[in-house]
Design a protein around this motif. Structure first.
Motif, PDB file in Angstrom:
ATOM      1  N   GLY A  94      89.616  82.074 108.803  1.00  0.00           N
ATOM      2  CA  GLY A  94      91.003  82.405 109.158  1.00  0.00           C
ATOM      3  C   GLY A  94      91.164  83.914 109.177  1.00  0.00           C
ATOM      4  O   GLY A  94      90.400  84.619 109.822  1.00  0.00           O
ATOM      5  N   GLU A  95      92.113  84.415 108.440  1.00  0.00           N
ATOM      6  CA  GLU A  95      92.358  85.860 108.361  1.00  0.00           C
ATOM      7  C   GLU A  95      91.425  86.560 107.368  1.00  0.00           C
ATOM      8  O   GLU A  95      91.334  87.778 107.353  1.00  0.00           O
ATOM      9  N   LEU A  96      90.756  85.797 106.553  1.00  0.00           N
ATOM     10  CA  LEU A  96      89.886  86.340 105.513  1.00  0.00           C
ATOM     11  C   LEU A  96      88.513  86.669 106.092  1.00  0.00           C
ATOM     12  O   LEU A  96      87.883  85.824 106.721  1.00  0.00           O
ATOM     13  N   VAL A  97      88.055  87.905 105.894  1.00  0.00           N
ATOM     14  CA  VAL A  97      86.680  88.250 106.256  1.00  0.00           C
ATOM     15  C   VAL A  97      85.844  87.886 105.041  1.00  0.00           C
ATOM     16  O   VAL A  97      85.885  88.558 104.016  1.00  0.00           O
ATOM     17  N   GLY A  98      85.124  86.774 105.162  1.00  0.00           N
ATOM     18  CA  GLY A  98      84.337  86.284 104.035  1.00  0.00           C
ATOM     19  C   GLY A  98      83.130  87.146 103.754  1.00  0.00           C
ATOM     20  O   GLY A  98      82.874  87.523 102.612  1.00  0.00           O
ATOM     21  N   VAL A  99      82.375  87.440 104.788  1.00  0.00           N
ATOM     22  CA  VAL A  99      81.168  88.263 104.654  1.00  0.00           C
ATOM     23  C   VAL A  99      81.161  89.253 105.802  1.00  0.00           C
ATOM     24  O   VAL A  99      81.421  88.893 106.946  1.00  0.00           O
ATOM     25  N   LEU A 115      88.680  94.243  94.682  1.00  0.00           N
ATOM     26  CA  LEU A 115      89.365  93.340  95.619  1.00  0.00           C
ATOM     27  C   LEU A 115      88.392  92.736  96.629  1.00  0.00           C
ATOM     28  O   LEU A 115      88.485  91.553  96.959  1.00  0.00           O
ATOM     29  N   LEU A 116      87.455  93.535  97.130  1.00  0.00           N
ATOM     30  CA  LEU A 116      86.457  93.031  98.082  1.00  0.00           C
ATOM     31  C   LEU A 116      85.568  91.970  97.437  1.00  0.00           C
ATOM     32  O   LEU A 116      85.263  90.938  98.038  1.00  0.00           O
ATOM     33  N   ASN A 143      84.031  86.386  96.613  1.00  0.00           N
ATOM     34  CA  ASN A 143      83.828  85.244  95.712  1.00  0.00           C
ATOM     35  C   ASN A 143      84.690  84.046  96.106  1.00  0.00           C
ATOM     36  O   ASN A 143      84.245  82.908  96.030  1.00  0.00           O
ATOM     37  N   ARG A 144      85.932  84.306  96.562  1.00  0.00           N
ATOM     38  CA  ARG A 144      86.810  83.211  97.009  1.00  0.00           C
ATOM     39  C   ARG A 144      86.277  82.547  98.275  1.00  0.00           C
ATOM     40  O   ARG A 144      86.469  81.351  98.481  1.00  0.00           O
ATOM     41  N   ALA A 145      85.622  83.312  99.130  1.00  0.00           N
ATOM     42  CA  ALA A 145      85.134  82.797 100.410  1.00  0.00           C
ATOM     43  C   ALA A 145      83.862  81.962 100.269  1.00  0.00           C
ATOM     44  O   ALA A 145      83.553  81.170 101.146  1.00  0.00           O
ATOM     45  N   LEU A 146      83.142  82.144  99.182  1.00  0.00           N
ATOM     46  CA  LEU A 146      81.865  81.449  98.989  1.00  0.00           C
ATOM     47  C   LEU A 146      82.033  80.208  98.108  1.00  0.00           C
ATOM     48  O   LEU A 146      82.941  80.148  97.281  1.00  0.00           O
ATOM     49  N   ARG A 147      81.133  79.253  98.273  1.00  0.00           N
ATOM     50  CA  ARG A 147      81.153  78.049  97.423  1.00  0.00           C
ATOM     51  C   ARG A 147      80.830  78.414  95.975  1.00  0.00           C
ATOM     52  O   ARG A 147      81.360  77.833  95.037  1.00  0.00           O
TER      53      ARG A 147
END
Length: 127
Positions: free
Chosen positions: A26-31, A64-65, A70-74
């Motif tokens: 979505g709007e989150l850049v996971g990696v 924050l990054l 961490n939120r984006a990963l399992r």
């Protein structure tokens, strides 16, 4: 006599390729390249503070990054221990090390696979 640049022309310099892969949720850049560089700096320095400083980044921004990553990963890429007598600390997890290895591996393979086209594109660049 000094030369002047033509209006609208960039200063002459050697073209440089920067591959900027990102994985978004979505709007989150996971990696992305900044997060991977931060993980590498953390692995090298052993602390978020030192990693942030080495990347000319504020501690808050680095924290924050990492929290976003961490939120984006399992599984988290970084584990942190809170304060206490020894002051806490942060370290890469196996997932964090795997993120770095996979990201850099994909980057290297993409560059290798596209080498001929990259060369052609670079030849079209001024400088």
């Amino acid at each position: 006599m000094p030369t002047t640049k033509k209006a609208g022309k960039a200063a002459a310099s050697k073209p440089e390729l920067k591959l900027r892969m990102r994985i978004s949720l979505g709007e989150l850049v996971g990696v992305g390249p900044g997060k991977v560089a931060l993980l590498e700096a953390l692995a090298e320095t052993g602390s978020i503070t030192a990693a942030a400083k080495s990347l000319d980044m504020s501690y808050r921004r680095a924290w924050l990054l990492i929290a976003e990553l961490n939120r984006a990963l399992r599984q988290p890429a970084v584990s942190s221990a809170v304060g206490g007598q020894r002051g806490g600390g942060s370290q890469l997890t196996d997932t964090g090390r795997e993120v770095i290895a996979l990201y850099r591996g994909i980057e290297a393979e993409a560059l290798k696979a596209c080498q001929a086209d990259i060369r052609k594109l670079m030849k079209l660049m001024a400088g």
